[in-house]
Enzyme design. Sequence first.
Site, PDB file in Angstrom:
ATOM      1  N   ARG A  36       0.826  -1.213   0.000  1.00  0.00           N
ATOM      2  CA  ARG A  36       0.000   0.000   0.000  1.00  0.00           C
ATOM      3  C   ARG A  36       0.859   1.261   0.000  1.00  0.00           C
ATOM      4  NH1 ARG A  36      -4.931  -1.882   3.934  1.00  0.00           N
ATOM      5  NH2 ARG A  36      -6.464  -2.198   2.282  1.00  0.00           N
ATOM      6  N   LYS A  75     -15.171 -15.821   6.772  1.00  0.00           N
ATOM      7  CA  LYS A  75     -16.606 -15.809   7.061  1.00  0.00           C
ATOM      8  C   LYS A  75     -17.498 -15.638   5.848  1.00  0.00           C
ATOM      9  CE  LYS A  75     -16.481 -13.924  11.729  1.00  0.00           C
ATOM     10  NZ  LYS A  75     -16.745 -12.665  12.440  1.00  0.00           N
ATOM     11  N   GLY A 133      -6.198  -6.562   0.421  1.00  0.00           N
ATOM     12  CA  GLY A 133      -5.963  -7.158   1.730  1.00  0.00           C
ATOM     13  C   GLY A 133      -5.134  -8.434   1.717  1.00  0.00           C
ATOM     14  N   GLY A 146     -12.109  -4.423   1.403  1.00  0.00           N
ATOM     15  CA  GLY A 146     -13.503  -4.046   1.650  1.00  0.00           C
ATOM     16  C   GLY A 146     -14.045  -3.113   0.580  1.00  0.00           C
TER      17      GLY A 146
END
Length: 399
Positions: free
Chosen positions: A37, A205, A355, A379
């Site tokens: 990043r 998840k 990520g 996200g």
Amino acid sequence: MKTLDDLLAEGVAGRHVLVRADLNVPLDGETITDDGRIRASLPTLTKLVDGGARVVVTAHLGRPKGEPDPKYSLKPVATRLNELLDATVTLAGDVVGDSARTTVAGLADGEVALLENIRFDARETSKDEAERGAFARELAALVGDGGVFVSDGFGVVHRKQASVYDVAKLLPAYAGGLVLAEVEVLRRLTDTPDRPYVVVLGGAKVSDKLAVIESLLPKVDRLIVGGGMCFTFLAAEGLGVGASLLEGDMIETCKKLLAEAGEKILLPADVVIAEKFAEDAATESVLVADMREDWMGLDIGPITAERYAAALADAGTVFWNGPMGVFEMAPFAEGTRTVAQAIVDGDAYSVVGGGDSAAAVRALGLPDDGFSHISTGGGASLEFLEGKELPGVAVLEHS
Ligand code: 3PG
Ligand code: MG
């Protein structure tokens, strides 16, 4: 949307430019384990520096609790940015206080001030518009009259936060090169993907990915499922998953997805199970019907990895978000490696969605240029693909 190029054409020499960057890098103590990043923020910063701007960078690191916490200091980030950027980078000791003001006042043309972790001030992430607004005014005041804002932290544009959203309403606002590039790539995925369009999803998840699964299923040709979330799908198929990650309250949802679009969803046929969550645990590859009761699945198995690789071979477009297993531990890295390698070997337009998957690419030593685009936003890219409006982009469009 006004862009960085518009700003450069106006001329930035001697002007104060506030830049929101996403420098939220993974740390092991004070060591940056993946500086992707920071590197991705260099092109925009370099253009401003070369143009003679006095650059004020604001960024977050982790999720501190709205007050200064040395564990979340941007110090390691400032050091790395200073190494990578051909300009002097000075870290302020606070966010909008005396140190920030003094550091900004001391900038010469072509120099950079980095404010301390923007989340050291609770107003940054406040749900209260007035609180965020007051904080944004203090941020804007740092760059003074004639100051402008460049939004370049793509990884954080899905957050309605003071340094991302509110400040863009107070200062003339421009989209940075990274935000523009990322949005363009994602538009290509949503508008006219070359087919077959294959999406690979992993991560812990189902609940985190449910919205994107629901919005992508009608659009994709194949949805490949790995990572911890595959066990909830396997449980929905009636299989025992032992001590693997399981979201009991998502089983019905997974059943529904399988009933509606099961022919598009690829699930593991075999998995690597381990006696415990540890690098040196006893492991075994088993068919999904043969999982042991108190062992946990930590990677997709070799049969599955080959099957997934085959399902990627003829893809025209690939979007990948989330590792297939616990790639940080060698015994559970092969699934992610095989799938990632298949994407590299194929000819698809391929996008890695931020990520952990971006970190996996670099940790596994895969070539960055084996993918068409490695996003800096996990996200943010998922929310874009869900069709949600990204506040940090929308505010630039309306500014
Ligand atoms: C990220 O790491 O996804 C971005 O930097 C945003 O961070 P956040 O999820 O803590 O808002
Ligand atoms: Mg330097």
